[in-house]
Motif scaffolding. Structure first.
Motif, PDB file in Angstrom:
ATOM      1  N   ILE A  89       0.809  -1.211   0.000  1.00 39.26           N
ATOM      2  CA  ILE A  89       0.000   0.000   0.000  1.00 39.26           C
ATOM      3  C   ILE A  89       0.843   1.261   0.000  1.00 39.26           C
ATOM      4  O   ILE A  89       0.337   2.363   0.055  1.00 39.26           O
ATOM      5  CB  ILE A  89      -0.957   0.015   1.217  1.00 39.26           C
ATOM      6  N   CYS A  90       2.187   1.112  -0.012  1.00 39.75           N
ATOM      7  CA  CYS A  90       3.047   2.284   0.011  1.00 39.75           C
ATOM      8  C   CYS A  90       3.415   2.771  -1.380  1.00 39.75           C
ATOM      9  O   CYS A  90       4.076   3.773  -1.522  1.00 39.75           O
ATOM     10  CB  CYS A  90       4.322   1.995   0.821  1.00 39.75           C
ATOM     11  N   ARG A  91       3.099   1.998  -2.423  1.00 39.85           N
ATOM     12  CA  ARG A  91       3.134   2.417  -3.806  1.00 39.85           C
ATOM     13  C   ARG A  91       4.454   3.030  -4.261  1.00 39.85           C
ATOM     14  O   ARG A  91       4.554   4.177  -4.605  1.00 39.85           O
ATOM     15  CB  ARG A  91       1.984   3.383  -4.108  1.00 39.85           C
ATOM     16  N   ARG A  92       5.495   2.216  -4.225  1.00 40.24           N
ATOM     17  CA  ARG A  92       6.769   2.514  -4.851  1.00 40.24           C
ATOM     18  C   ARG A  92       7.500   3.695  -4.252  1.00 40.24           C
ATOM     19  O   ARG A  92       8.340   4.300  -4.887  1.00 40.24           O
ATOM     20  CB  ARG A  92       6.592   2.745  -6.362  1.00 40.24           C
ATOM     21  N   LEU A  93       7.206   4.119  -3.021  1.00 38.42           N
ATOM     22  CA  LEU A  93       7.956   5.183  -2.390  1.00 38.42           C
ATOM     23  C   LEU A  93       9.133   4.582  -1.644  1.00 38.42           C
ATOM     24  O   LEU A  93       9.004   3.543  -1.001  1.00 38.42           O
ATOM     25  CB  LEU A  93       7.067   5.961  -1.412  1.00 38.42           C
ATOM     26  N   PRO A  94      10.303   5.207  -1.683  1.00 35.61           N
ATOM     27  CA  PRO A  94      11.482   4.612  -1.049  1.00 35.61           C
ATOM     28  C   PRO A  94      11.386   4.622   0.452  1.00 35.61           C
ATOM     29  O   PRO A  94      10.943   5.605   1.043  1.00 35.61           O
ATOM     30  CB  PRO A  94      12.616   5.529  -1.522  1.00 35.61           C
ATOM     31  N   PRO A  95      11.765   3.517   1.133  1.00 37.13           N
ATOM     32  CA  PRO A  95      11.695   3.484   2.605  1.00 37.13           C
ATOM     33  C   PRO A  95      12.736   4.407   3.204  1.00 37.13           C
ATOM     34  O   PRO A  95      13.913   4.320   2.918  1.00 37.13           O
ATOM     35  CB  PRO A  95      11.991   2.018   2.938  1.00 37.13           C
ATOM     36  N   ASN A 146     -11.253   6.025  -6.164  1.00 36.37           N
ATOM     37  CA  ASN A 146     -10.502   4.783  -6.253  1.00 36.37           C
ATOM     38  C   ASN A 146      -9.719   4.504  -4.976  1.00 36.37           C
ATOM     39  O   ASN A 146      -8.900   5.330  -4.554  1.00 36.37           O
ATOM     40  CB  ASN A 146      -9.542   4.846  -7.444  1.00 36.37           C
ATOM     41  N   TYR A 147      -9.957   3.321  -4.413  1.00 32.93           N
ATOM     42  CA  TYR A 147      -9.303   2.922  -3.164  1.00 32.93           C
ATOM     43  C   TYR A 147      -8.959   1.442  -3.224  1.00 32.93           C
ATOM     44  O   TYR A 147      -9.310   0.736  -4.176  1.00 32.93           O
ATOM     45  CB  TYR A 147     -10.224   3.185  -1.969  1.00 32.93           C
ATOM     46  N   SER A 148      -8.275   0.967  -2.211  1.00 31.04           N
ATOM     47  CA  SER A 148      -8.056  -0.461  -2.026  1.00 31.04           C
ATOM     48  C   SER A 148      -8.599  -0.852  -0.663  1.00 31.04           C
ATOM     49  O   SER A 148      -8.417  -0.126   0.323  1.00 31.04           O
ATOM     50  CB  SER A 148      -6.567  -0.810  -2.091  1.00 31.04           C
ATOM     51  N   VAL A 149      -9.288  -1.994  -0.618  1.00 27.86           N
ATOM     52  CA  VAL A 149      -9.631  -2.618   0.656  1.00 27.86           C
ATOM     53  C   VAL A 149      -8.453  -3.513   1.027  1.00 27.86           C
ATOM     54  O   VAL A 149      -7.989  -4.316   0.212  1.00 27.86           O
ATOM     55  CB  VAL A 149     -10.918  -3.456   0.551  1.00 27.86           C
ATOM     56  N   ASP A 179     -13.821   0.839  -6.837  1.00 32.17           N
ATOM     57  CA  ASP A 179     -14.191   2.116  -7.450  1.00 32.17           C
ATOM     58  C   ASP A 179     -15.548   2.504  -6.887  1.00 32.17           C
ATOM     59  O   ASP A 179     -16.543   1.815  -7.109  1.00 32.17           O
ATOM     60  CB  ASP A 179     -14.252   1.969  -8.966  1.00 32.17           C
ATOM     61  N   LEU A 180     -15.595   3.598  -6.135  1.00 30.93           N
ATOM     62  CA  LEU A 180     -16.832   4.010  -5.474  1.00 30.93           C
ATOM     63  C   LEU A 180     -17.787   4.737  -6.404  1.00 30.93           C
ATOM     64  O   LEU A 180     -18.921   5.026  -6.022  1.00 30.93           O
ATOM     65  CB  LEU A 180     -16.507   4.921  -4.281  1.00 30.93           C
ATOM     66  N   SER A 181     -17.367   5.026  -7.632  1.00 33.64           N
ATOM     67  CA  SER A 181     -18.218   5.757  -8.576  1.00 33.64           C
ATOM     68  C   SER A 181     -19.534   5.011  -8.793  1.00 33.64           C
ATOM     69  O   SER A 181     -19.547   3.809  -9.094  1.00 33.64           O
ATOM     70  CB  SER A 181     -17.510   5.911  -9.926  1.00 33.64           C
ATOM     71  N   GLY A 182     -20.623   5.733  -8.626  1.00 30.58           N
ATOM     72  CA  GLY A 182     -21.933   5.147  -8.851  1.00 30.58           C
ATOM     73  C   GLY A 182     -22.466   4.330  -7.692  1.00 30.58           C
ATOM     74  O   GLY A 182     -23.551   3.761  -7.782  1.00 30.58           O
ATOM     75  N   LEU A 221      -8.390   0.605   4.672  1.00 31.10           N
ATOM     76  CA  LEU A 221      -8.543   1.169   3.334  1.00 31.10           C
ATOM     77  C   LEU A 221      -7.309   1.985   3.005  1.00 31.10           C
ATOM     78  O   LEU A 221      -6.674   2.562   3.897  1.00 31.10           O
ATOM     79  CB  LEU A 221      -9.773   2.075   3.248  1.00 31.10           C
ATOM     80  N   SER A 222      -6.976   2.059   1.724  1.00 33.62           N
ATOM     81  CA  SER A 222      -5.886   2.929   1.293  1.00 33.62           C
ATOM     82  C   SER A 222      -6.244   3.582  -0.020  1.00 33.62           C
ATOM     83  O   SER A 222      -7.092   3.087  -0.781  1.00 33.62           O
ATOM     84  CB  SER A 222      -4.578   2.139   1.143  1.00 33.62           C
ATOM     85  N   THR A 223      -5.607   4.725  -0.307  1.00 39.43           N
ATOM     86  CA  THR A 223      -5.781   5.362  -1.602  1.00 39.43           C
ATOM     87  C   THR A 223      -5.058   4.543  -2.660  1.00 39.43           C
ATOM     88  O   THR A 223      -4.259   3.653  -2.355  1.00 39.43           O
ATOM     89  CB  THR A 223      -5.248   6.805  -1.573  1.00 39.43           C
ATOM     90  N   SER A 224      -5.347   4.865  -3.935  1.00 38.36           N
ATOM     91  CA  SER A 224      -4.922   3.967  -5.005  1.00 38.36           C
ATOM     92  C   SER A 224      -4.185   4.701  -6.116  1.00 38.36           C
ATOM     93  O   SER A 224      -4.534   4.599  -7.286  1.00 38.36           O
ATOM     94  CB  SER A 224      -6.145   3.241  -5.576  1.00 38.36           C
ATOM     95  N   GLY A 225      -3.146   5.462  -5.755  1.00 39.41           N
ATOM     96  CA  GLY A 225      -2.258   6.038  -6.754  1.00 39.41           C
ATOM     97  C   GLY A 225      -2.757   7.259  -7.483  1.00 39.41           C
ATOM     98  O   GLY A 225      -2.284   7.570  -8.580  1.00 39.41           O
ATOM     99  N   VAL A 226      -3.722   7.984  -6.885  1.00 40.41           N
ATOM    100  CA  VAL A 226      -4.255   9.203  -7.507  1.00 40.41           C
ATOM    101  C   VAL A 226      -4.238  10.317  -6.469  1.00 40.41           C
ATOM    102  O   VAL A 226      -4.585  10.093  -5.304  1.00 40.41           O
ATOM    103  CB  VAL A 226      -5.698   8.984  -8.018  1.00 40.41           C
ATOM    104  N   ALA A 227      -3.839  11.522  -6.896  1.00 41.26           N
ATOM    105  CA  ALA A 227      -3.837  12.675  -5.990  1.00 41.26           C
ATOM    106  C   ALA A 227      -5.229  13.286  -5.905  1.00 41.26           C
ATOM    107  O   ALA A 227      -5.991  13.269  -6.877  1.00 41.26           O
ATOM    108  CB  ALA A 227      -2.834  13.719  -6.464  1.00 41.26           C
TER     109      ALA A 227
END
Length: 204
Positions: A1-7, A121-124, A143-146, A184-190
């Motif tokens: 869930i950290c999406r490619r950010l350096p530790p 857009n999120y991740s469970v 995707d929570l849309s709709g 829950l986490s966000t999914s690569g979108v600002a």
């Protein structure tokens, strides 16, 4: 869930609030299990906290609180672009690693929403005792849309991930008696995060 950010740090930004944990059973099989549900007056609680990308050098922020009047958990914040990467950071809300009721015999997990605004857009995320770690988690995109009420995610949609990237691992369907974390986490979108959740419930 950290999406490619350096530790660069193991510190986390935590905003804790009570989480009600309850289970309902019909006969010998589980038909409705609230892994996460907030309800005033209950005794069994778990801590929910946020971890955001400042732990990896970003600037995203989020907070978590409980709306006792409506029996919901409220997650708010903003995912920002990480300047040195030129890509979005992340925000998460999660429980600490603890024991949860078994979800064996269920086919999917339902995210029950009261409302949401901003990012769709999120991740469970689900932790499994003995398999996942602080940075490794089973994740499924939503995707929570709709969707105004319930979003259903089949267990077969979950994949083991390390910092947002899929890695080899056993299917989660055979591990549902060992759930140790939910979030829950966000999914690569600002953008803005504002999700009001009534519960997260495995269902058949």
């Amino acid at each position: 869930i950290c999406r490619r950010l350096p530790p660069s740090s193991t510190m986390s930004c935590r905003v804790c609030a009570p989480l009600v944990l309850s289970a309902m059973f019909a006969g010998a099989s589980a038909t409705s299990i609230d892994l996460l549900a907030w309800s005033k007056g209950e005794d069994a609680t778990h801590e929910v906290y946020t971890v955001n990308d400042p732990v990896m050098g970003g600037g995203s922020v989020s907070t978590f609180s409980v709306d006792e009047a409506h029996g919901t958990g409220v997650w708010k914040g903003e995912v920002k672009i990480v300047s040195f990467l030129g890509s979005p950071g992340f925000c998460t809300m999660r429980t600490k690693d603890e024991s949860f009721p078994s979800a064996e015999g269920t086919d999917a997990v339902e995210l029950r929403l009261k409302s949401w605004k901003g990012l769709a857009n999120y991740s469970v995320n689900v932790g499994i005792r003995g398999v996942t770690t602080d940075q490794t988690v089973y994740a499924a995109h939503v995707d929570l849309s709709g969707h105004d009420g319930v979003v259903r995610v089949p267990w077969h949609a979950f994949r083991l991930t390390f910092r947002g990237e899929e890695v080899p691992g056993p299917p989660i369907e055979g591990l549902l008696s060992s759930i140790s974390r939910v979030g829950l986490s966000t999914s690569g979108v600002a953008g803005a995060v504002e999700v009001e959740v009534a519960g997260i419930t495995p269902v058949s």
